[in-house]
Design an enzyme around this catalytic site. Structure first.
Site, PDB file in Angstrom:
ATOM      1  N   GLY A   1      15.961  11.934 -31.977  1.00 12.46           N
ATOM      2  CA  GLY A   1      15.242  12.694 -32.399  1.00 12.46           C
ATOM      3  C   GLY A   1      16.157  14.374 -33.124  1.00 12.46           C
TER       4      GLY A   1
ATOM      5  CE  LYS B   1      -1.826  43.166 -21.586  1.00 11.69           C
ATOM      6  NZ  LYS B   1      -1.675  42.440 -23.234  1.00 11.69           N
TER       7      LYS B   1
HETATM    8  C1  R5P Z   1       1.956  41.533 -25.426  1.00 12.44           C
HETATM    9  O1  R5P Z   1       2.209  42.907 -24.761  1.00 12.44           O
HETATM   10  C2  R5P Z   1       1.509  41.876 -27.148  1.00 12.44           C
HETATM   11  O2  R5P Z   1       0.932  42.745 -27.241  1.00 12.44           O
HETATM   12  C3  R5P Z   1      -0.150  40.826 -26.925  1.00 12.44           C
HETATM   13  O3  R5P Z   1      -1.313  41.527 -26.114  1.00 12.44           O
HETATM   14  C4  R5P Z   1       0.113  39.488 -26.044  1.00 12.44           C
HETATM   15  O4  R5P Z   1       1.108  39.221 -26.575  1.00 12.44           O
HETATM   16  C5  R5P Z   1      -1.283  39.004 -26.203  1.00 12.44           C
HETATM   17  O5  R5P Z   1      -0.789  37.714 -25.271  1.00 12.44           O
HETATM   18  P1  R5P Z   1      -2.385  36.975 -25.180  1.00 12.44           P
HETATM   19  O6  R5P Z   1      -3.606  36.643 -26.404  1.00 12.44           O
HETATM   20  O7  R5P Z   1      -1.770  35.078 -24.376  1.00 12.44           O
HETATM   21  O8  R5P Z   1      -2.869  37.607 -24.330  1.00 12.44           O
END
Ligand code: R5P
Length: 300
Positions: A35, A189
């Site tokens: 590996g 978010k």
């Molecule tokens: C997070 O802080 C980034 O800016 C993106 O919003 C995030 O990485 C998106 O991740 P996913 O597509 O898994 O929701």
């Protein structure tokens, strides 16, 4: 100068070498039965600037060959050894979100910096760390995707409305919107888990006569974009075009986005992906040229 492709970095290396008008070769890798990985450079590197090229998505399997190659190039006489990694891994783990977690962004930066003279990347995920120099002691150049995304929008979307899915995306959304002469908004978010994301409207702003363009630096599982797309559709704000700088997502996530109402999903080619529509090689090559010129100047 010599561009050496890291595993999976062949298209990037070829594009860079063509821009830089220099030689291009691939690392020779051997997987031992136990590996471990054997790395061999089978071109002359003595007296040359060696540019390792490859994105660092799926980083764990790529990082050791990268370190071994960088050290070998230096031991074999390379003048300097740099890395062009359009996607730089581990930048999101910049805080102990839960007690006892590793600060991976700092450890990873220490690891790479011990073997490299310079690093070129595209829009690293800078949030609580404000600049790469805070964690990378080597020479770094950050290439911004915003001018190229804005140029793409100017030639493909008549009246865009830039929308970021969260506060962290504001830096990219505001810049692209400024360059494209478009209004912008960010959503709010809440992340409850890797694939569990809630998004809500954070302002009453509406641009009904414009095309909503969701923009984020990273599309990973795609759940952030998915929740944002569903919100825009649900609230009558329109069917968005989704743009990610770094496309880490898989075909299933892309399909889910289209089924949720996205008109198209596209990305910059920082990671080779079917959604690639915006080419970064010319700007990456320019950054390498600048770093090389700085180095020559400092050797005089
Ligand atoms: C997070 O802080 C980034 O800016 C993106 O919003 C995030 O990485 C998106 O991740 P996913 O597509 O898994 O929701």
């Amino acid at each position: 100068m010599l561009v050496l492709a890291l595993p999976g970095g062949e298209p990037l290396a070829a594009g860079l070498a063509s821009q830089l008008r220099c030689d291009c070769a691939s690392l020779q890798l051997h997987r031992f039965p136990d590996g471990e990985t054997g790395v061999r450079i089978d071109v002359a590197v003595k007296g040359r600037c060696v540019v390792l090229a490859g994105s660092l998505d799926q980083p764990d399997g790529k990082t050791l060959p990268l370190i071994f190659a960088a050290d070998a190039a230096r031991e074999l006489g390379a003048l300097q050894v740099g890395l062009v990694a359009p996607y730089l891994a581990y930048m999101r783990q910049d805080k102990r979100f839960k007690p006892g977690e590793a600060l991976s962004s700092r450890s990873y930066a220490r690891l790479l910096s011990a073997s490299l003279d310079f690093l070129v990347t595209v829009d690293p995920h800078l949030h609580r760390i404000h600049s790469l120099v805070e964690i990378y002691p080597i020479r770094t150049r950050v290439v911004a995707a915003a001018p190229l995304i804005a140029r793409w929008l100017r030639s493909h979307v008549e009246a865009p409305w830039l929308i970021g899915p969260d506060r962290e995306s504001e830096q990219w959304v505001a810049e692209v919107a400024g360059l494209a002469g478009a209004p912008w908004t960010v959503l709010a978010k809440t992340r409850r888990g890797d694939r569990d994301v809630g998004i809500r409207l954070a302002s009453r702003e509406r641009w009904p006569d414009r095309t909503p363009v969701l923009l984020d630096d990273i599309i990973s599982t795609g759940h952030t974009m998915l929740a944002a797309t569903q919100l825009l559709k649900r609230t009558g704000l329109g069917a968005p075009l989704c743009i990610g700088v770094h496309a880490l997502f898989d075909a299933e996530a892309q399909q889910q986005l289209l089924e949720a109402g996205a008109t198209r999903v596209l990305s910059c080619d920082t990671i080779t992906h079917p959604s690639n529509a915006i080419r970064m090689a010319p700007l990456l090559a320019r950054a390498v040229r600048e770093l090389n010129a700085d180095d020559k100047e400092s050797r005089k």
